[in-house]
Design a protein around this motif. Structure first.
Motif, short mmCIF file in Angstrom:
data_model
loop_
_atom_site.label_atom_id
_atom_site.label_comp_id
_atom_site.label_asym_id
_atom_site.label_seq_id
_atom_site.Cartn_x
_atom_site.Cartn_y
_atom_site.Cartn_z
N GLU A 1 21.36 8.55 -2.05
CA GLU A 1 22.37 8.06 -1.93
C GLU A 1 22.68 6.37 -2.24
N VAL A 2 22.36 5.27 -0.81
CA VAL A 2 21.52 4.82 -0.82
C VAL A 2 21.37 3.67 -2.13
N GLN A 3 20.47 3.83 -2.78
CA GLN A 3 20.26 3.15 -3.41
C GLN A 3 20.58 3.57 -5.33
N GLU A 4 21.18 4.73 -5.32
CA GLU A 4 22.18 5.01 -5.97
C GLU A 4 23.51 3.61 -6.19
N LEU A 5 23.73 3.95 -5.21
CA LEU A 5 25.07 3.26 -5.01
C LEU A 5 25.25 2.00 -5.20
N ARG A 6 23.76 1.41 -4.87
CA ARG A 6 23.73 -0.34 -4.72
C ARG A 6 22.33 -0.58 -6.99
N TYR B 1 31.80 -11.41 1.42
CA TYR B 1 32.01 -10.54 2.66
C TYR B 1 30.89 -10.61 4.25
N SER B 2 29.99 -12.17 3.54
CA SER B 2 29.86 -12.90 4.68
C SER B 2 28.78 -11.79 4.89
N ILE B 3 27.75 -10.38 4.43
CA ILE B 3 26.67 -10.20 4.31
C ILE B 3 25.12 -10.60 3.80
N ALA B 4 24.60 -10.85 4.25
CA ALA B 4 23.46 -11.44 4.47
C ALA B 4 22.63 -10.39 3.17
N PRO B 5 21.69 -10.93 2.36
CA PRO B 5 21.05 -9.96 1.18
C PRO B 5 19.82 -8.72 1.88
N GLY B 6 19.92 -8.92 2.97
CA GLY B 6 18.73 -8.26 3.64
C GLY B 6 19.72 -7.32 4.44
N ARG B 7 21.42 -7.65 4.31
CA ARG B 7 22.31 -6.34 5.62
C ARG B 7 22.83 -5.44 4.03
N ILE B 8 22.46 -5.97 3.08
CA ILE B 8 23.48 -4.95 2.53
C ILE B 8 23.32 -3.13 1.77
N LEU C 1 26.52 -0.66 2.40
CA LEU C 1 26.84 0.14 1.03
C LEU C 1 26.39 1.77 1.76
N ARG C 2 25.61 1.78 3.05
CA ARG C 2 25.55 2.66 3.80
C ARG C 2 26.91 3.36 4.85
N THR C 3 27.93 2.49 4.69
CA THR C 3 29.04 2.19 5.72
C THR C 3 29.60 2.32 4.64
N GLU C 4 29.97 2.20 3.65
CA GLU C 4 31.02 2.40 2.24
C GLU C 4 30.36 3.58 2.03
N ILE C 5 29.39 4.57 2.65
CA ILE C 5 28.95 5.81 1.62
C ILE C 5 30.08 6.55 2.90
#
Length: 218
Positions: free
Chosen positions: A107-112, A133-140, A144-148
């Motif tokens: 689900e995370v990958q599909e949203l990404r 959002y001051s989110i580093a690439p490695g934390r995206i 996205l998981r929290t969004e879902i």
């Protein structure tokens, strides 16, 4: 919001050294902790490391030193907003878990894949999230998981995110989770408002629906 490129950057290192070290902490019950959530410590070192990731990403994304300085100025409250997000992520996860919500890697990958396409590619997507959002690439992916989780929590509660009833039910669930987790912030970073599930002096949390409009603005 954990894969990223890292380099030893003098400015970022200096920022970490200059950041307040709480070896004794304002909260004597939890020395060295920026916050305690559900008995788990978010250490000052972990918080500084997360802030350092953003600063490193900002420096990589800016071609000139003055542009980097401007980026830092725009995110002057980064340490406190980062702690806000780190705590809120845990609170949301507890509320979602209590509601029976689960999120798969697929689900995370599909949203990404979806939002990257909307943004015009991976680089544009990562740059947009860093700037907005001051989110580093490695934390995206974590973000996205929290969004879902948030979207699924609304569904589990049987409410619509856009409605006042839905908002009330959602934040009530987070308030219950905050209370159950007994969130305890180091006083240096403020206090945790259980009813609103946020730092007492923080702005409204960043949780939002991921939409095409968000990505176009990014």
């Amino acid at each position: 919001m954990h894969r990223r490129r890292r380099t030893a950057l003098t400015v970022s290192a200096a920022l970490l050294v200059a950041a307040p070290l709480l070896s004794a902490c304002g909260n004597e019950a939890h020395p060295g902790a920026a916050a305690v959530v559900g008995g788990d410590r978010i250490t000052v070192e972990q918080l500084q490391s997360r802030v350092g990731e953003v600063r490193t990403a900002q420096q990589k994304a800016t071609a000139k030193s003055d542009e980097y300085a401007q980026a830092v100025e725009k995110t002057g409250g980064l340490t406190r907003s980062t702690l806000q997000s780190m705590v809120l992520d845990r609170v949301l996860h507890r509320a979602a878990t209590d509601a029976g919500v689960e999120v798969s890697r697929r689900e995370v990958q599909e949203l990404r894949d979806q939002v990257e396409q909307q943004a015009g590619g991976r680089k544009a997507f990562e740059t947009g999230w860093l700037q907005q959002y001051s989110i580093a690439p490695g934390r995206i992916d974590d973000s996205l998981r929290t969004e879902i989780e948030a979207q699924k929590l609304y569904a589990a509660l049987g409410v619509q995110p856009q409605s006042e009833e839905g908002q009330a039910a959602f934040w009530s669930a987070l308030a219950d989770a905050s209370k159950a987790l007994k969130v305890d912030l180091n006083p240096r970073y403020g206090s945790w408002d259980v009813a609103k599930s946020r730092r007492a002096d923080a702005k409204t949390p960043w949780l939002r629906e991921v939409s095409a409009k968000d990505q176009q603005q990014a």
